[in-house]
Design a protein around this motif. Structure first.
Motif, PDB file in Angstrom:
ATOM      1  N   LYS A 187       0.820  -1.209   0.000  1.00  0.00           N
ATOM      2  CA  LYS A 187       0.000   0.000   0.000  1.00  0.00           C
ATOM      3  C   LYS A 187       0.853   1.258   0.000  1.00  0.00           C
ATOM      4  N   SER A 188       1.904   1.265   0.818  1.00  0.00           N
ATOM      5  CA  SER A 188       2.720   2.474   0.937  1.00  0.00           C
ATOM      6  C   SER A 188       4.211   2.212   0.773  1.00  0.00           C
ATOM      7  N   GLU A 189       4.588   0.953   0.523  1.00  0.00           N
ATOM      8  CA  GLU A 189       5.999   0.642   0.361  1.00  0.00           C
ATOM      9  C   GLU A 189       6.190  -0.443  -0.689  1.00  0.00           C
ATOM     10  N   VAL A 190       7.408  -0.570  -1.152  1.00  0.00           N
ATOM     11  CA  VAL A 190       7.728  -1.578  -2.155  1.00  0.00           C
ATOM     12  C   VAL A 190       8.981  -2.328  -1.719  1.00  0.00           C
ATOM     13  N   VAL A 191       8.902  -3.654  -1.739  1.00  0.00           N
ATOM     14  CA  VAL A 191      10.062  -4.488  -1.422  1.00  0.00           C
ATOM     15  C   VAL A 191      10.975  -4.480  -2.641  1.00  0.00           C
ATOM     16  N   THR A 192      12.214  -4.081  -2.417  1.00  0.00           N
ATOM     17  CA  THR A 192      13.145  -3.856  -3.516  1.00  0.00           C
ATOM     18  C   THR A 192      14.414  -4.670  -3.317  1.00  0.00           C
ATOM     19  N   GLU A 193      14.879  -5.281  -4.390  1.00  0.00           N
ATOM     20  CA  GLU A 193      16.151  -6.006  -4.335  1.00  0.00           C
ATOM     21  C   GLU A 193      17.264  -5.067  -4.776  1.00  0.00           C
ATOM     22  N   PHE A 194      18.167  -4.772  -3.845  1.00  0.00           N
ATOM     23  CA  PHE A 194      19.284  -3.881  -4.115  1.00  0.00           C
ATOM     24  C   PHE A 194      20.537  -4.692  -4.435  1.00  0.00           C
ATOM     25  N   PRO A 195      21.570  -4.037  -4.958  1.00  0.00           N
ATOM     26  CA  PRO A 195      22.825  -4.752  -5.199  1.00  0.00           C
ATOM     27  C   PRO A 195      23.377  -5.344  -3.906  1.00  0.00           C
ATOM     28  N   GLU A 196      24.199  -6.340  -4.031  1.00  0.00           N
ATOM     29  CA  GLU A 196      24.780  -7.022  -2.877  1.00  0.00           C
ATOM     30  C   GLU A 196      25.513  -6.028  -1.982  1.00  0.00           C
TER      31      GLU A 196
END
Length: 220
Positions: free
Chosen positions: A99-108
């Protein structure tokens, strides 16, 4: 005259009855017979191993939840445009939107550090703070530039001055020699240092430029 060779003496041969007596008292096992050898790779043999491997891939340390809202820097007309640029410059992947956030895969190596007070710090693999965001549901992600005009305060006199810092390595590139009661944009040297920063780094307002990883990813 041929002589008959005497029979060689050998070990006494055990009868089946004698052999069975050797194992008296041991629990009888179930013997399974088959017309062909059992297949050691039968279905289910690796179910547990494969499940553990899959579960380990589902969780990564560099999965970070960030706000959906983003504070737009100059030159970016929309959040969607900003997110496209983040994918290209940071090589992030959007995993799941809430709803208000997004799970994001960042660089290692990227992490989100939650201090006791103040905003959450999004840090790259070298520990440099690349963005800030608050705790509230309506928080915005603020991405920080590499080169920044900063204010500093003398703890003894309370007067303020200005400096231009390279946030990637902490180096001070230019500074004011004036300590004044006027701070921030009201400081006497604000205009001079702003002109210096723009002349040396024309795109310094874009937080996705000049960083080594961003330039490498954009050009690559």
């Amino acid at each position: 005259m041929l002589q008959r060779n005497p029979m060689k003496k050998g070990k006494t041969k055990l009868t089946r009855h004698d052999a069975e007596r050797l194992f008296e008292g041991l629990p009888a096992g179930n013997v399974k017979t088959s017309s062909r050898p059992e297949n050691p790779f039968e279905a289910g043999a690796f179910d547990v191993v494969e499940r553990v491997d899959v579960e380990s891939k589902l969780w990564k340390d560099n999965l970070i939840s960030i706000p959906m809202a983003i504070e737009l820097p100059a030159g970016y007309e929309s959040i969607s445009r900003m997110r496209e640029s983040m994918v290209k410059a940071w090589r992030v992947k959007w995993v799941r939107e809430g709803k208000s956030e997004v799970v994001t895969e960042f660089p290692e190596g990227w992490t989100a550090v939650r201090p006791k007070s103040g905003p959450i710090e999004l840090r790259d693999a070298s520990g440099v703070v690349r963005a800030l965001y608050g705790w509230a549901e309506d928080a915005e992600l603020r991405i920080l530039p590499r080169y920044q005009l900063e204010s500093q305060t003398n703890s003894s006199s309370g007067l303020g001055s200005l400096l231009v810092r390279d946030r990637m390595n902490g180096q001070i590139l230019e500074r004011s020699s004036i300590w004044s009661a006027q701070t921030g944009t009201n400081h006497p040297d604000w205009t001079r240092l702003s002109v210096w920063l723009k002349a040396h780094y024309p795109q310094h307002h874009d937080p996705l430029r000049y960083w080594e990883d961003c330039e490498r990813n954009i050009l690559g």
